[in-house]
Design an enzyme around this catalytic site. Sequence first.
Site, PDB file in Angstrom:
ATOM      1  N   TYR A   1      -6.248  15.714  18.372  1.00  0.00           N
ATOM      2  CA  TYR A   1      -5.646  16.792  19.148  1.00  0.00           C
ATOM      3  C   TYR A   1      -6.484  16.977  20.414  1.00  0.00           C
ATOM      4  O   TYR A   1      -7.502  17.687  20.411  1.00  0.00           O
ATOM      5  CB  TYR A   1      -5.635  18.102  18.355  1.00  0.00           C
TER       6      TYR A   1
ATOM      7  N   PHE B   1       5.951  21.416  12.517  1.00  0.00           N
ATOM      8  CA  PHE B   1       7.162  21.665  13.294  1.00  0.00           C
ATOM      9  C   PHE B   1       8.094  22.651  12.592  1.00  0.00           C
ATOM     10  O   PHE B   1       9.318  22.578  12.735  1.00  0.00           O
ATOM     11  CB  PHE B   1       7.907  20.364  13.606  1.00  0.00           C
TER      12      PHE B   1
END
Length: 295
Positions: free
Chosen positions: A71, A222
């Site tokens: 990330y 998500f």
Amino acid sequence: MTSPSSAFTSRSASASGTFALGGEIAVPRLGFGAMQLPGRWTRVVERDTAVAVARRAVDLGVRFIDTAAFYFSPRARANDILREALHPYPADLTIATKIGPLRDADGEMYAEATAGQIRELVEENLGQLGVESLDLVSLRVGRLGAVGGVSIGERFEALAALREEGLVRHLGLSNVSAEQLAEARAVAPVAAVQNRFGVLGQEDAALVDRCAADGIAYMPFFALGGGHSALEGEGLRTVAERYGATEHQIALAWGLARSPSVVQIPGTASPAHLEQNVAAARLVLDAEDMGLLTV
């Protein structure tokens, strides 16, 4: 209709209840995902804002943070932000990370780690976070592709060996099929699965139920669309209006109600969105709500 900000006067992630990760670490079922903290290639997040969001999450009762060394943006890395914001970490804070995808300097996931690269990636996370062991490390499979179809045994064995050394406390999987989960469990205990699942994408429902039956945490990614799809629909609007909430809050509450093993990990770099996400922990949907939302 009541405004979202006034609908929930007490914000604490602890209102979501807890799940015993690996049967031993009690974590609130509403956590925080760090993916957005570094910004994206096209979206800049100021460092001070990212640090403040991480600190505020903990202030709001978040005790489970999901991160990864992969990330990062050209300006920042999620692990560095968490270390600046929270190190030395609270004793009751659980930090989970993932390994597997290999990203180049432009952010492209160009390959997956081999079994021989697993140690290096775990040590990268240890160094960035400034810890001697990691609470939970998940093997991410398939980059952004569909789940299933490949063996993960050799890579998971390499990760499990680091658990035996004490570098990793619990093992997880991400983006996997039921068959891959079974393959990994034949090697070592699996404490968590992180797959795509949400109110508008319920295809993984059978695996969600399997995880609940087997005491495995299920951590949807998500769950709020991930910026790739709009979180909207007639059922969501109807239930949101009923509670004076946002569609995002209803989506989080739906996941918590859908299975006792779900640990939500919504990510944001916005202080306002963080407050709204944590406020969703207090929402309790009833059977009528779930009927409108579950397919």
